[in-house]
Design an enzyme around this catalytic site. Structure first.
Site, PDB file in Angstrom:
ATOM      1  N   CYS A 299      18.584  -6.982 -25.832  1.00  0.00           N
ATOM      2  CA  CYS A 299      18.642  -6.136 -24.640  1.00  0.00           C
ATOM      3  C   CYS A 299      19.879  -6.436 -23.792  1.00  0.00           C
ATOM      4  O   CYS A 299      20.312  -5.602 -22.998  1.00  0.00           O
ATOM      5  CB  CYS A 299      17.397  -6.336 -23.786  1.00  0.00           C
ATOM      6  SG  CYS A 299      15.850  -5.938 -24.637  1.00  0.00           S
TER       7      CYS A 299
ATOM      8  N   TYR B  86       4.892  -5.940   2.885  1.00  0.00           N
ATOM      9  CA  TYR B  86       5.694  -5.011   3.695  1.00  0.00           C
ATOM     10  C   TYR B  86       6.521  -5.773   4.713  1.00  0.00           C
ATOM     11  O   TYR B  86       6.030  -6.662   5.410  1.00  0.00           O
ATOM     12  CB  TYR B  86       4.816  -3.995   4.432  1.00  0.00           C
ATOM     13  CG  TYR B  86       5.546  -3.359   5.602  1.00  0.00           C
ATOM     14  CD1 TYR B  86       6.597  -2.474   5.364  1.00  0.00           C
ATOM     15  CD2 TYR B  86       5.238  -3.689   6.921  1.00  0.00           C
ATOM     16  CE1 TYR B  86       7.308  -1.927   6.414  1.00  0.00           C
ATOM     17  CE2 TYR B  86       5.941  -3.142   7.976  1.00  0.00           C
ATOM     18  CZ  TYR B  86       6.990  -2.258   7.726  1.00  0.00           C
ATOM     19  OH  TYR B  86       7.697  -1.727   8.757  1.00  0.00           O
TER      20      TYR B  86
END
Length: 463
Positions: free
Chosen positions: A52, A437
């Protein structure tokens, strides 16, 4: 079979990359050399490397080839694994428990017996039978040897025109690599849009971004020939209605399972040509033969069908499972949800689960929603746009798939959906996920949860 070696068994591994050497290494952790002899055959020059990473080595982002190698042949041999490089297995004799191998340098052939066998032969690049396909200047990028050959060609080539054939993961990554090397890049793609692993509406976003980077996209185009010059080198890629000048051509058409050995031996293959195994990665109908990596088909947990998904993440997990079972333990590989992520320059591309056509093929009724959001709170500096598409089953609200295209911070959000798919969650359940968050990282409602809320509302409205 092991009488001549006393109580010690012999494990033979075919293939020296992710699945094969992970299996060998895990088996060695569980059983020492006095209990288990391990012989591994690899037809190339390298072992345990990241295929990859080849596009990023070609681009120069990874400066040295050896940075892609996780474990060298010498390191494997130091762990009492008899690793034989440049040696290709040419025949399986399942009745007598042995394999025939040929030394690539000397041509000498010999048989090696086994008590347990691991097939990890990987995948082979799709190389259409077209005029000029074998001309100098035409390259695939499946192995480190392939990558080195391409770099050698780039060092010798004076022209700066590159044509990439195919627009899947390898195609778009190689287009980026050639752009970074200062080439004028054309991508010839037979599909409506690049990245056929996405739905066409999401692929269109990739198309627009690639053209914004200066890449010429030629979609809905079938390559008919590679044209050569008087010197025999490739000079252009021909389609039905055009010629695209090329000083170098890179093939990114895709791969298929490398299962010629298995087919010749009568082992069971699936619809996509990959070996079929049970959850322990044992080949179906065989007591002492295992298989893993890009040469096998795996269970799709969302559709319930077998798929061929050639990814290093799966191959390494297969190897761990096989090694545990060969070494006397017990492990299983439950299946996949089809998660993948890639990029072209600063554009991040991710998907997991089913596309629309996948869901239709297995007879699922579904709703789709698409939302536009940002990677961070909109007021925070450098917040970048992203598009999230979500599929959910009409009757149950079960999440079926997610696709994401955006800039920094977009791609890895797909992992939220991958976990939800694996857990079999509904889109309504996803809306309650307690995600992290803060304004530098996400809007107060993460884009994936915004899509889940919209999908849940759509499902309620349909039923």
């Amino acid at each position: 079979m092991n009488g001549a070696r006393g109580a010690r068994e012999r494990l033979v591994v075919i293939g020296g990359d992710a699945a094969g050497m992970s299996a060998a290494s895990q088996a060695r952790r569980l059983k020492g050399p006095d209990e288990l002899e391990i012989v591994a055959f690899e037809r190339g020059h390298f072992t345990s490397y990241s295929a990859c990473g080849i596009p990023y080595w070609v681009s120069g982002d990874v400066p040295e080839r050896d940075q892609l190698i996780a474990r060298t042949p010498e390191e494997h041999r130091a762990r009492d694994i008899d690793l034989r490089l440049r040696t290709e297995v040419t025949e399986l004799d399942l009745d007598r428990g042995r394999v025939r191998a040929r030394d690539a340098d000397s041509g000498a052939e010999s048989w090696t017996s086994y008590d347990k066998l691991v097939i990890a032969t990987g995948a082979q690049p799709i190389r259409p039978d077209l005029p000029g396909m074998d001309a100098p200047g035409v390259h695939g990028v499946q192995t480190l040897d392939d990558g080195q050959a391409l770099l050698d060609t780039l060092a010798r080539t004076r022209g700066r025109r590159a044509v990439v054939v195919g627009a899947g993961y390898i195609g778009v990554e190689m287009a980026e690599a050639m752009i970074k090397r200062g080439y004028e890049v054309t991508v010839v793609n037979r599909g409506r849009e690049p990245m056929a692993t996405l739905d066409p509406d999401m692929g269109r976003l990739v198309h627009e971004a690639m053209e914004g980077l200066g890449i010429t996209m030629v979609n809905d185009a079938e390559v008919t020939a590679l044209l050569t010059g008087d010197d025999g080198r490739v000079r252009a890629v021909a389609t039905e209605d055009a010629e695209h000048p090329a000083d170098v051509v890179v093939l990114g058409i895709g791969v298929r399972p490398e299962t010629a050995l298995a087919r010749a031996a009568g082992l069971p293959l699936g619809e996509h040509g990959g070996l079929l195994t049970d959850r322990s990665m044992r080949v179906r109908g065989q007591e002492e033969v295992w298989a893993g990596g890009d040469c096998v088909e795996v269970l799709d947990l969302v559709s319930g069908q077998q798929r061929h998904i050639p990814l290093g993440t799966h191959a390494n997990k297969h190897g761990q499972v096989i090694g545990a079972n060969v070494g006397g333990g017990y492990a299983t590989f439950p299946g996949v949800v089809g998660t993948a992520v890639s990029k072209v320059c600063d554009l991040e591309i991710a998907r997991t689960g089913l596309r629309e056509k996948d869901a239709r093929r297995v007879g699922l009724r579904f709703e789709t929603v698409t939302v536009e959001s940002t990677s961070r709170a909109g007021y925070y500096p450098n917040a970048s746009p992203m598009t999230v598409k979500m599929l959910a089953e009409v009757r149950t609200g079960r999440l079926l798939g997610v696709q994401i295209v955006g800039r920094e911070g977009a791609g890895k959000r797909v992992d939220i959906a991958a976990v939800a798919l694996t857990a079999g969650m509904t889109v309504d359940q996803m809306t309650a996920l307690d995600l992290g968050y803060a304004p530098p990282f996400s809007p107060v409602w993460d884009p994936v949860l915004v899509a889940a809320r919209k999908a849940a509302g759509r499902i309620r409205g349909t039923g």
